[in-house]
Design an enzyme around this catalytic site. Structure first.
Site, PDB file in Angstrom:
ATOM      1  N   ARG A1104      61.089  67.047  60.752  1.00  0.00           N
ATOM      2  CA  ARG A1104      62.057  66.483  61.682  1.00  0.00           C
ATOM      3  C   ARG A1104      62.857  67.603  62.332  1.00  0.00           C
ATOM      4  O   ARG A1104      63.431  68.452  61.648  1.00  0.00           O
ATOM      5  CB  ARG A1104      62.992  65.521  60.957  1.00  0.00           C
ATOM      6  CG  ARG A1104      63.984  64.912  61.918  1.00  0.00           C
ATOM      7  CD  ARG A1104      65.038  64.055  61.248  1.00  0.00           C
ATOM      8  NE  ARG A1104      66.050  63.761  62.252  1.00  0.00           N
ATOM      9  CZ  ARG A1104      67.346  63.684  62.012  1.00  0.00           C
ATOM     10  NH1 ARG A1104      67.802  63.863  60.802  1.00  0.00           N
ATOM     11  NH2 ARG A1104      68.180  63.422  62.996  1.00  0.00           N
ATOM     12  N   HIS A1149      70.929  65.502  68.953  1.00  0.00           N
ATOM     13  CA  HIS A1149      71.567  65.917  67.710  1.00  0.00           C
ATOM     14  C   HIS A1149      72.795  66.756  68.052  1.00  0.00           C
ATOM     15  O   HIS A1149      72.911  67.899  67.671  1.00  0.00           O
ATOM     16  CB  HIS A1149      70.589  66.682  66.820  1.00  0.00           C
ATOM     17  CG  HIS A1149      70.985  66.690  65.375  1.00  0.00           C
ATOM     18  ND1 HIS A1149      70.118  66.401  64.346  1.00  0.00           N
ATOM     19  CD2 HIS A1149      72.178  66.934  64.773  1.00  0.00           C
ATOM     20  CE1 HIS A1149      70.743  66.496  63.187  1.00  0.00           C
ATOM     21  NE2 HIS A1149      72.001  66.815  63.421  1.00  0.00           N
ATOM     22  N   GLU A1194      73.272  60.344  63.903  1.00  0.00           N
ATOM     23  CA  GLU A1194      74.627  60.132  63.381  1.00  0.00           C
ATOM     24  C   GLU A1194      75.648  59.861  64.484  1.00  0.00           C
ATOM     25  O   GLU A1194      76.559  60.660  64.727  1.00  0.00           O
ATOM     26  CB  GLU A1194      75.070  61.321  62.526  1.00  0.00           C
ATOM     27  CG  GLU A1194      74.209  61.508  61.290  1.00  0.00           C
ATOM     28  CD  GLU A1194      74.737  62.574  60.343  1.00  0.00           C
ATOM     29  OE1 GLU A1194      75.738  63.228  60.676  1.00  0.00           O
ATOM     30  OE2 GLU A1194      74.150  62.755  59.273  1.00  0.00           O
ATOM     31  N   ASN A1336      70.743  58.675  57.106  1.00  0.00           N
ATOM     32  CA  ASN A1336      71.209  59.935  56.523  1.00  0.00           C
ATOM     33  C   ASN A1336      72.267  59.636  55.478  1.00  0.00           C
ATOM     34  O   ASN A1336      73.240  58.926  55.760  1.00  0.00           O
ATOM     35  CB  ASN A1336      71.839  60.842  57.579  1.00  0.00           C
ATOM     36  CG  ASN A1336      70.854  61.304  58.619  1.00  0.00           C
ATOM     37  OD1 ASN A1336      69.673  61.028  58.528  1.00  0.00           O
ATOM     38  ND2 ASN A1336      71.346  62.022  59.620  1.00  0.00           N
ATOM     39  N   TYR A1338      74.466  61.356  51.889  1.00  0.00           N
ATOM     40  CA  TYR A1338      74.739  62.514  51.040  1.00  0.00           C
ATOM     41  C   TYR A1338      75.581  62.198  49.811  1.00  0.00           C
ATOM     42  O   TYR A1338      75.349  62.743  48.743  1.00  0.00           O
ATOM     43  CB  TYR A1338      75.460  63.596  51.860  1.00  0.00           C
ATOM     44  CG  TYR A1338      74.570  64.217  52.906  1.00  0.00           C
ATOM     45  CD1 TYR A1338      73.831  65.357  52.626  1.00  0.00           C
ATOM     46  CD2 TYR A1338      74.439  63.642  54.158  1.00  0.00           C
ATOM     47  CE1 TYR A1338      72.993  65.924  53.575  1.00  0.00           C
ATOM     48  CE2 TYR A1338      73.600  64.189  55.117  1.00  0.00           C
ATOM     49  CZ  TYR A1338      72.874  65.332  54.815  1.00  0.00           C
ATOM     50  OH  TYR A1338      72.035  65.873  55.743  1.00  0.00           O
ATOM     51  N   GLU A1403      67.835  62.242  56.320  1.00  0.00           N
ATOM     52  CA  GLU A1403      68.558  63.414  55.819  1.00  0.00           C
ATOM     53  C   GLU A1403      69.094  63.126  54.436  1.00  0.00           C
ATOM     54  O   GLU A1403      69.622  62.051  54.178  1.00  0.00           O
ATOM     55  CB  GLU A1403      69.757  63.788  56.714  1.00  0.00           C
ATOM     56  CG  GLU A1403      69.431  64.530  57.967  1.00  0.00           C
ATOM     57  CD  GLU A1403      70.700  64.938  58.706  1.00  0.00           C
ATOM     58  OE1 GLU A1403      71.729  65.189  58.044  1.00  0.00           O
ATOM     59  OE2 GLU A1403      70.658  65.008  59.927  1.00  0.00           O
TER      60      GLU A1403
END
Length: 1580
Positions: A1104, A1149, A1194, A1336, A1338, A1403
């Site tokens: 990606r 992005h 995002e 995504n 985290y 991600e």
């Protein structure tokens, strides 16, 4: 048959009345001493709708009481929406039950929580699980559940179909009962079908005063009773036929009844009227069930008489049972449940043709004005009526059906505006009513087997709302924590239950905790300088933060001793009561010039001297094995000598010890905890050697008096504090400030006193008592400032020897002080011109006595300090300067309410290891450990939960991993108390004490529940959610890694590329860390071959990356297409395809062309068209090669970080209340247009898939027991992922966002919502614009409510703050904590919220800071844990996961944090101009996971995917030191520059942002440009 029953009923009532009619009031009310029969059951009750709250949680259906409250039929418009929040507080409620020491909890099940529509087809598994949890938790605490199936809260859906008036309700209730029996009957052995059904019929469907508010006393009231009776019978038969044999339980019904006493017992009319009253109230239900299956003849006759009298007006329509129904109903109870509260005086009257019991029954009710009142007009305290009612029930109804009576409800309300805790009226009520029940059993031979108090706690009392309080526990309904505080009646009822009535019981056997652990220890050689225990620093001080914080799951040995602690002066109060003498602390705190905050003192403290029951309640609830407390010397010997013996003081401690043992709690007794009798201080105190013998005499008396039951003694608590703070610094009594000599002399005497006591016990008492004797020492752990510098290690060792070794070395080693101490003090003394050392010398005889004078090592530990060597001044002499060192706070620590006691959990493990190494691995008991919180922290003490969670785990590591012989742990402290020099300004307690209230009420804090759970688990067993699963992802799973153009490409002005907003942002001073830019970045623009080589080594099948919009279209428009820019991407795509790696291309992005930003950027509506044009060019050029597209990465970060906080490009922060929402609006429209463009123009010929990538943290409530925090966590998720996912997957913004933002906008006086509205056409255009869910993720946060008042911005709209759990592993990014379970939860959220779309994780990764570490174990752990959670979601939860992407391929420019934060699997050596890429160890591990397509089960043998492929010699580099950075023209260390940059960032934000920001979450300034991983799905 009917006539006989009628005659019998009449004769029974008359016999009962006559039996008691001859009693005088004095005889009637005479108190009867005695006990209930053995096995009598003591219970307390609650009702689902009164306590649970959670009215719409987890799919619960609306009930008639929800509707009733929401329609404003309740006092003060109150509702049961939250009530006591018991739905979230199972552990809190069971805690109260353990404290009460009762063995039965009667509660009801909310029909609508299990069957939201009332029917089985609507089953809510989450609702059913709530009752599973409640039942299991009760049983784990030794409490049996008694379950009521129906307590008034009918599902509204059934009421809409007629409710209890409809005959269909019978089948619905039977089915509901069947489900409950089948699900819970293996654990529930006592069932009530209904509770107080007469209230349902009369008040719910007759007068309409209760829900559902039907006012039909003529028909509905009687029909409801008819259907309830049939429903009850069907439920009973269902249990009897299908469940009784295997489950062995009982099913009954709880009927409510007043006792009816004739107003004039001399008149037949009053007597008959009272009898009719009993038929209309109790017989209406009891007669069919317990006598003959039909209504009482008297009731039927009376109604027929009224019909004849009132024709044609109908006043009552009594349905008729068929013979089959009568047989079906008769005998359907295994016990007679009785709810009783009061008595009525009844007389005959002419009711006329008025419907309702009084009119139809021709009676009137009255009360005696002399009867004590309650807060309810309906309830007067008339205890003697209970005895008569019980006799009546027994004789009238149980002569046919022989079953016992259970008193299933008895209690009284108190006004909410009165004294909420000192409920003496309730105590009198309980005392007299319970005594009348005992009379019925013991004198009248009535078979009563259970007594139940209504209720466990204050709740929602129907039409009265929260204005009436029935609870044994006060609930503060003004506090969202809904704290529960025992009232005086709770302690009284607990006492009654424990005595089984009104006579004392014998104490239980002594608990022997000593004999199995006692071992005599041999002497050890003196410690060297530095000691050999320096190995602890060698072993631990070089740990990485990952190694240091890695949480250890495991348990302690079965015999581990869990306890809590307190001390006499801190809690007892009663400073001059019952002959107690004055202590030095009494003298000190009562001085007019006291410097203690607020001039606080311990005169009353927690008043434990008068509140022993309260303290025992807390200890029972905690279920601790031990309680450490101290004896007040001056309470036992007022002047310090046995000649002044105070028997009252001795009685107090005897009662306390006996009470502990009766509850299976072992007393651990401290003989001296600082409160010396003032009379002894007047004679010289501890400076007088005669004190050694005086203390020995005191201890001798204590051993002889209490030692038959006390098996663990501590002579002194923290002698270091006594010596240094009391005689050196002069801070505490006796306030002697002689730091040069006095501390050493005092310590010398304390050691000798301790040894003398120890040997006296050893010789005189141990043979018969067999206890342990020790001393509690205190120590901070100390870390050397630089563990690589020997002098600093020596300083750290010296610090420990001066604090801990001062006392431990003589006792546990050789009877003498440590050489380090003798050397230091001796040399200092000589340098100061003294002829001999200020440190006293022990004789050989004293050394022999002191050595070995402890049976175990007791340690009090709180914090850690950092130590460095420092040559200190010689004058004036002082114990402190003798040490030649300086101390400072540990940086990696958390503050507490005491500035010198920061929380540093890892220090405890190291301290325990030091004790092990230094003192020969003795038995260790941690006798104090806790944390101070400020007085504003009452019950929601998150910091204390974190403290215990981390500190106890460090003790567990010491035991399980290091072999330290840790035997017990005492939490400090049981409750908030007088904290010495801090008074009541801080609290250490597991229980909050209100020191402003005369009763000193104790309320459990959240930490009390948490500590209880640790005790029950005996540590921290591996949670189910943390366990690994073995298995594989689906075939063709997309394994990928990701980057973004600005972060890696460089070539910022190469070959025609235009400027981006990140070029502009990074070239603006103070925006990016260390003035880093993406001008070169990783130079990927020139390193395609190297980048593809990395991908091949990684074994990914996808890659990606993003396209730089200004590289392709320099001004952002299609006026000029930059062919060299497009050619770069063609070369990259071709190289990937040649390597069999599929490209995953992100269109946007974050690097918007600056030319478009100059025109307003994402705020300008025209951006939608520009983005569509840009997408068209890229699709047309690359779409034949690229089959996987992401429109925007995002959008949350673009909108809020870039345009709200302003800490990412374009750096706008001055309109945080509107601009983020405008930008988000346009991002969604731009995405939709790009999707439709691809779908309409390119999909058919190119065959690719396209979606948007959305990022989000998961959010858990900071306090999972608190609805307010649960709601805050939901808002965090909805405002994060839902902001963009809801329009794409469900259509339009979520109702949560729309409602909140609109309401807050209007409240601020704005004409419309700050959240833009989509037109219906736009909603349709955006909805469904996805082929997969690009995600995504985290980390996870803990959320809690924050009220920003009228501030208008995103965080204020969200209304939540977030923190991290201290146990979560750190990363190189402040916002990123390692929280794998949250990954699975949010994946499930996506599945449930958005219709289980195919998910591609685009991600996921972790960062580090500082020098490169190639063995990146933290990253390996991260990927293993997170990917395994994804596998659980895929295999167990059936989440449709199609791909996973690791962020990031290589270290790169992490946006505002520059190159400081490193997410890469590959290290990029920036000190080399060629920017070589070097693999970290995580490359191998991620590659293996890819090769295995998951995690092979080791139980099935070696899997071929685990065999590494041959490869060349890897390139290795030594650790690279990160150089200093240039900041504002200065060369600064990284850490210093970071502080400066953060400060300037803050100032910049404050200067430019609206006040609304409040600096909240500014750390997200550095929030990454996280990159998506997707997989090629063939979505045809």
């Amino acid at each position: 048959m009917s006539k006989k029953a009628e005659t019998n009923t009449w004769s029974v009532y008359d016999k009962v009345r006559q039996k008691f009619s001859t009693q005088t009031p004095a005889e009637r009310d005479q108190f009867l001493p005695g006990s209930f029969p053995e096995g009598f059951q003591w219970a307390v009750s609650s009702t689902s709708f009164k306590v649970e709250g959670g009215w719409a949680e987890d799919g619960k259906g609306e009930t008639i009481w929800d509707r009733f409250g929401h329609q404003h039929h309740v006092f003060d418009n109150q509702t049961a929406d939250l009530a006591c929040d018991s739905y979230n507080k199972v552990d809190y409620d069971v805690y109260l039950l353990r404290g009460l020491n009762i063995n039965i909890y009667q509660f009801s099940i909310s029909w609508a929580r299990i069957f939201p529509s009332g029917l089985r087809e609507s089953l809510s598994e989450k609702g059913a699980l709530y009752y599973d949890k409640l039942i299991d938790t009760l049983l784990q605490s030794g409490i049996d559940p008694v379950v009521t199936l129906y307590h008034w809260d009918l599902p509204q859906a059934l009421q809409d179909k007629g409710g209890w008036e409809s005959p269909t309700i019978v089948g619905a209730f039977k089915d509901f009962a069947d489900y409950c029996f089948s699900r819970y009957g293996d654990r529930v052995k006592t069932w009530n079908t209904f509770s107080s059904p007469q209230v349902v019929s009369h008040s719910g469907y007759g007068t309409g005063e209760h829900a559902p508010g039907v006012k039909d006393p003529v028909v509905a009231s009687y029909q409801v009773t008819h259907n309830i009776l049939k429903s009850h019978a069907e439920a009973w038969h269902t249990y009897n036929d299908n469940y009784r044999k295997q489950q062995g339980g009982k099913v009954g019904i709880a009927l409510n009844a007043d006792w009816a006493e004739p107003l004039d017992s001399t008149t037949t009319g009053s007597v008959e009227a009272a009898n009719r009253y009993m038929d209309f109230m109790l017989g209406w239900f009891a007669h069919p069930i317990f006598v003959n299956g039909d209504y009482p003849d008297r009731l039927k006759t009376q109604i027929e008489l009224k019909k004849a009298e009132c024709q044609p007006t109908e006043v009552a329509r009594l349905p008729v049972f068929t013979d089959t129904e009568k047989q079906r109903i008769k005998g359907t109870a295994d016990f007679f449940g009785l709810n009783h509260y009061t008595t009525r005086l009844v007389n005959d009257s002419t009711g006329g043709c008025h419907p309702g019991p009084h009119g139809v029954g021709d009676f009137q009710t009255h009360v005696d004005p002399d009867w004590p009142t309650t807060d309810s007009d309906m309830i007067h305290s008339v205890p003697w009526g209970l005895r008569r009612l019980l006799k009546y029930v027994s004789d009238a109804f149980l002569s046919v059906t022989k079953v016992p009576i259970y008193i299933t409800g008895n209690g009284m309300p108190i006004d909410s505006s009165g004294d909420s805790l000192n409920d003496t009226e309730r105590i009198d009520f309980l005392k007299t009513y319970i005594n009348e029940a005992m009379k019925a059993i013991n004198l009248d031979r009535v078979d009563v087997q259970m007594y139940t108090v209504q209720s466990l706690m204050d709740g929602f009392e129907g039409p009265k709302g929260y204005s009436e309080r029935f609870g044994l526990h006060h609930v503060n309904f003004e506090d969202m924590n809904r704290p529960r505080t025992p009232k005086a009646s709770a302690y009284y009822y607990s006492h009654i239950a424990q005595m089984n009535g009104f006579e004392n019981v014998q104490a239980r056997p002594v608990l022997d905790i000593a004999r199995s652990v006692l071992q005599k220890r041999q002497g050890l050689a003196a410690s060297e300088v530095p000691s050999r225990s320096k190995v602890v620093w060698e072993q631990f001080s070089h740990q990485t933060k990952f190694q240091r914080k890695f949480y250890h799951y495991g348990t302690f040995p079965e015999d581990f001793l869990w306890g809590v602690s307190s001390s006499a002066y801190q809690i007892e109060g009663a400073w001059n009561m019952d002959g107690k003498g004055k202590s030095v602390w009494d003298t000190f705190t009562q001085k007019p010039d006291s410097t203690i905050p607020n001039k606080d003192n311990g005169n009353v403290a927690c008043d434990s001297y008068n509140r022993m029951e309260e303290d025992l309640y807390m200890l029972r609830a905690l279920k601790v094995k031990s309680y450490r407390f101290s004896l007040s010397w001056s309470r036992i010997f007022p002047d310090g000598n046995i000649t002044s013996l105070n028997t009252k003081g001795v009685e107090y401690y005897n009662s306390l010890i006996n009470g502990l043992l009766a509850n299976n709690i072992a007393p651990i007794v401290t003989l001296y905890h600082w409160d010396l009798p003032q009379a002894l201080q007047d004679l010289g105190g501890w400076n007088d050697v005669d004190m050694i013998n005086t203390f020995n005499d005191f201890c001798d008396y204590c051993f002889s008096t209490f030692g038959d039951r006390v098996k663990f003694w501590i002579t002194f608590n923290q002698p270091h504090t006594i010596a240094w703070s009391g005689y050196g610094l002069g801070q505490i009594p006796p306030n002697v400030e002689e730091p040069d000599q006095a501390p050493y002399n005092i310590a010398h005497n304390l050691l000798r006193a301790h040894a003398k006591v120890y040997h006296m016990y050893d010789v005189k008492y141990r043979p018969t008592q067999g206890g342990l004797v020790s001393i509690s020492l205190n120590a901070d752990w100390v870390e050397p400032k630089d563990p690589n510098t020997p002098r600093e290690v020596v300083a750290a060792d010296r610090a420990l020897q001066f604090q801990l070794g001062w006392f431990a070395h003589p006792i546990f080693k050789n009877g003498d002080y440590p050489d380090a101490m003798k050397w230091q003090v001796g040399n200092k003394s000589e340098l100061q011109g003294l002829e001999q050392s200020r440190l006293p010398i022990f004789t050989d005889e004293e050394k022999a006595s002191i050595q070995g004078s402890a049976d175990c090592f007791c340690i009090n530990a709180y914090t850690t300090k950092v130590v460095r060597h420092e040559t200190t001044r010689l004058t004036p002499p002082s114990y402190e300067t003798d040490q030649d060192l300086a101390k400072e706070e540990e940086e990696d620590s958390q503050p507490s309410a005491l500035k010198d006691q920061r929380a540093v959990a890892f220090g405890l493990r190291r301290l325990l290891n030091w004790i092990k190494e230094e003192y020969g691995n003795p038995l260790v008991y941690i006798t104090e450990n806790g944390v101070a919180t400020d007085p504003d922290t009452t019950v929601d003490d998150t910091d204390r939960v974190f403290f215990y969670k981390t500190y106890i785990d460090e003790a567990l590591k010491a035991h399980n991993l290091d072999g330290v012989n840790v035997k017990g742990y005492m939490a400090t402290s049981l409750m908030d108390s007088f904290e010495w020099l801090n008074g009541y300004n801080v609290g250490f307690g597991l229980h909050h004490v209100d020191f402003t209230h005369l009763l000193r009420p104790r309320t459990p804090k959240r930490s009390a529940h948490y500590y209880y759970q640790i005790i029950q688990d005996n540590g921290f067993p591996l949670p189910e959610e943390e366990k690994m699963i073995y298995g594989h992802f689906g075939e063709n799973f997309a394994w990928s890694t990701a980057t973004a153009s600005y972060q890696i490409e460089g070539g910022w002005r190469s070959e025609g590329k235009g400027l981006s907003i990140w070029d502009q942002y990074a070239h603006t001073p103070l925006r990016v860390w260390d003035s880093d830019t993406g001008d070169i970045a990783c130079d990927s623009f020139n390193k395609i071959e190297e980048d593809v080589d990395m991908l091949k080594r990684l074994k990914v099948n996808h890659y990606r990356f993003s396209i730089s919009w200004p590289r392709v279209m320099p001004d952002g428009t299609n006026r000029f297409i930059n062919k060299p820019g497009l050619d770069y991407y063609h070369r990259l795509v071709d190289a990937l395809r040649a390597a069999n790696i599929k490209p995953q291309m992100t269109l946007y992005h974050w690097d918007l062309p600056q030319a478009l930003q100059d025109q307003g950027g994402w705020e300008n509506d025209t951006i939608v068209d520009r983005f569509r044009e840009y997408a068209d060019v890229v699709f047309e050029s690359l779409g034949d090669k690229v089959k996987f597209w992401i429109t925007i990465n995002e959008p949350y970060n673009v909108a809020n970080i870039g345009h709200g906080y302003g800490t990412a490009a374009p750096g706008i922060s001055f309109r945080p209340g509107t601009l983020p929402y405008i930008v988000g609006h346009n991002l969604l429209k731009a995405h939709a247009e790009a999707w439709h463009l691809y779908n309409d123009k390119y999909r058919a010929k190119q065959g690719g898939i396209i979606s948007i990538t959305i990022n989000s943290d998961w959010a858990e409530p900071r306090n999972p027991y608190k609805q307010e925090d649960i709601d805050a966590a939901r808002r965090v998720v909805q405002f994060y992922i839902g902001w963009f996912a809801h329009p794409v997957y469900n259509g339009d913004y979520s109702d949560v966002m729309k409602t909140i933002i609109a309401e807050r906008s209007m409240a601020a006086g704005l004409p419309k919502s700050r959240l833009p509205e989509f037109t219906p056409e736009e909603v349709t255009r955006i909805k469904g614009t996805y082929d997969y869910f690009g995600f995504n993720h985290y980390t996870t946060v803990l959320a809690f409510k924050v009220d920003y008042k009228n501030l208008q911005h995103y965080d204020a709209d969200r209304g939540a703050g977030t923190i991290a759990d201290r146990t979560w592993l750190d990363s190189g990014s402040s916002w990123l904590k390692v929280t794998p379970p949250g990954f699975r939860k949010i994946l499930n959220f996506i599945k449930e919220e958005y219709g289980n779309p195919p998910i591609i994780i685009t991600e996921n990764g972790i960062s580090e800071r500082g020098p490169v570490v190639f063995n990146d174990t933290h990253r390996i752990h991260f990927y293993e844990s997170y990917i395994n959670q994804a596998l659980k979601a895929y295999l167990i939860d059936r989440v449709d996961i199609r791909g996973y992407t690791a962020w990031s391929l290589m270290d790169n420019l992490e946006w505002a944090t520059g190159f400081e934060e490193k997410f890469g699997l590959y290290y990029v050596n920036r000190s080399d101009a060629t920017l070589p890429r070097v693999p970290k160890e995580s490359v191998k591990r991620y590659g293996t996971i890819i090769s295995c397509n998951g995690f092979p089960d080791p139980a099935q043998g070696h899997h071929p995917c685990l065999t590494p492929e041959p490869e060349g010699t890897p390139t290795t580099l030594p650790p690279v030191e990160i150089p200093s950075v240039v900041f504002l023209g200065m060369d600064l260390a990284v850490s210093d520059a970071q502080v400066a940059l953060n400060a300037l960032f803050s100032l910049t934000i404050i200067a430019t942002a609206a006040a609304a920001l409040l600096g909240f979450q500014c750390h997200r300034a550095s929030k990454r440009t996280k990159h998506l991983s997707s997989e090629n799905l063939q979505m045809q």
